[in-house]
Design a protein around this motif. Structure first.
Motif, PDB file in Angstrom:
ATOM      1  N   ARG A  92       0.824  -1.203   0.000  1.00 10.53           N
ATOM      2  CA  ARG A  92       0.000   0.000   0.000  1.00 10.53           C
ATOM      3  C   ARG A  92       0.861   1.258   0.000  1.00 10.53           C
ATOM      4  N   MET A  93       1.920   1.250   0.817  1.00  2.27           N
ATOM      5  CA  MET A  93       2.803   2.412   0.867  1.00  2.27           C
ATOM      6  C   MET A  93       3.466   2.633  -0.487  1.00  2.27           C
ATOM      7  N   GLU A  94       3.935   1.577  -1.098  1.00  2.16           N
ATOM      8  CA  GLU A  94       4.587   1.714  -2.405  1.00  2.16           C
ATOM      9  C   GLU A  94       3.626   2.287  -3.442  1.00  2.16           C
ATOM     10  N   LYS A  95       2.405   1.765  -3.459  1.00  2.00           N
ATOM     11  CA  LYS A  95       1.412   2.252  -4.414  1.00  2.00           C
ATOM     12  C   LYS A  95       1.079   3.725  -4.146  1.00  2.00           C
ATOM     13  N   THR A  96       0.897   4.071  -2.879  1.00  2.00           N
ATOM     14  CA  THR A  96       0.572   5.447  -2.512  1.00  2.00           C
ATOM     15  C   THR A  96       1.721   6.381  -2.862  1.00  2.00           C
ATOM     16  N   TYR A 100       1.714   9.610  -5.342  1.00  2.00           N
ATOM     17  CA  TYR A 100       2.127  10.942  -4.888  1.00  2.00           C
ATOM     18  C   TYR A 100       3.305  11.451  -5.701  1.00  2.00           C
ATOM     19  N   TYR A 101       4.238  10.566  -5.997  1.00  2.00           N
ATOM     20  CA  TYR A 101       5.403  10.950  -6.794  1.00  2.00           C
ATOM     21  C   TYR A 101       4.958  11.450  -8.167  1.00  2.00           C
ATOM     22  N   ASN A 102       4.076  10.699  -8.812  1.00  4.99           N
ATOM     23  CA  ASN A 102       3.586  11.106 -10.129  1.00  4.99           C
ATOM     24  C   ASN A 102       2.810  12.417 -10.043  1.00  4.99           C
ATOM     25  N   TYR A 103       2.006  12.578  -8.997  1.00  4.73           N
ATOM     26  CA  TYR A 103       1.248  13.811  -8.816  1.00  4.73           C
ATOM     27  C   TYR A 103       2.196  14.994  -8.630  1.00  4.73           C
ATOM     28  N   ILE A 108       5.237  19.809 -10.431  1.00  2.56           N
ATOM     29  CA  ILE A 108       6.535  20.469 -10.615  1.00  2.56           C
ATOM     30  C   ILE A 108       6.741  20.810 -12.087  1.00  2.56           C
ATOM     31  N   ALA A 109       6.410  19.888 -12.978  1.00  3.41           N
ATOM     32  CA  ALA A 109       6.552  20.151 -14.410  1.00  3.41           C
ATOM     33  C   ALA A 109       5.638  21.304 -14.841  1.00  3.41           C
ATOM     34  N   GLU A 110       4.409  21.302 -14.338  1.00  2.00           N
ATOM     35  CA  GLU A 110       3.475  22.380 -14.670  1.00  2.00           C
ATOM     36  C   GLU A 110       3.994  23.724 -14.157  1.00  2.00           C
ATOM     37  N   THR A 111       4.467  23.733 -12.922  1.00  2.00           N
ATOM     38  CA  THR A 111       4.989  24.967 -12.332  1.00  2.00           C
ATOM     39  C   THR A 111       6.218  25.451 -13.087  1.00  2.00           C
ATOM     40  N   ALA A 112       7.111  24.532 -13.429  1.00  2.00           N
ATOM     41  CA  ALA A 112       8.311  24.913 -14.178  1.00  2.00           C
ATOM     42  C   ALA A 112       7.935  25.495 -15.536  1.00  2.00           C
TER      43      ALA A 112
END
Length: 165
Positions: A92-96, A100-103, A108-112
């Protein structure tokens, strides 16, 4: 202090055209269907166990063997169930964390991208400002040259009037 922070966040969001979102909720771990609870003992059909021998022994020995066997079995079951829980939590932690990493990577990409666009706009404004300043300096140079010519004409006229008078 909180008001200043909020104003600074709003100003930054407006400057870079980024929608400001505060963190108002906590996400739970994602659901995973890997967890199961199994208390069924492992089957050993060919090997004798202390409990299978116990009926043939005196009661006080059989009772002690049964209690020891039960204690060992409970420890094993506890370890097995803890392992299942650890595995389930790890999944569950890995999936979460991946979600979160992808989000966060997307944010970050959008902000950059928005910041780079703002920088491009600032460079264009600076360049157009420099071009305007350059044009005005050229006009001022032409006016200064024209003033020098007029001043020279006035001196000539003054000298000519002084000679005639």
């Amino acid at each position: 202090m909180e008001k200043i922070i909020l104003e600074l966040q709003q100003l930054t969001a407006n400057m870079f055209h980024i929608k400001f979102e505060s963190f108002t909720r906590i996400e739970n771990f994602k659901e995973a269907g890997y967890f199961y609870y199994n208390m069924e003992p492992e089957k050993n059909y060919l090997l004798p166990t202390p409990l299978s021998i116990a009926p043939f022994l005196p009661g006080f020995i059989a009772r002690k063997m049964a209690l020891n066997n039960l204690k060992n079995w409970l420890e094993q079951q506890f370890d097995r169930q803890c392992g299942r829980v650890r595995y389930d939590i790890a999944q569950r932690m890995e999936k979460t964390f991946k979600e979160y990493y992808n989000y966060l990577e997307g944010k970050i990409a959008e902000t950059a991208g928005v910041i780079m666009e703002s920088v491009r706009e600032a460079v264009e404004l600076k360049k157009s400002g420099e071009d305007r300043i350059k044009g005005r300096l050229e006009k001022l140079g032409a006016l200064l040259q024209r003033l020098n010519e007029i001043e020279g004409n006035i001196r000539e006229l003054k000298n000519h009037l002084e000679r005639v008078a």
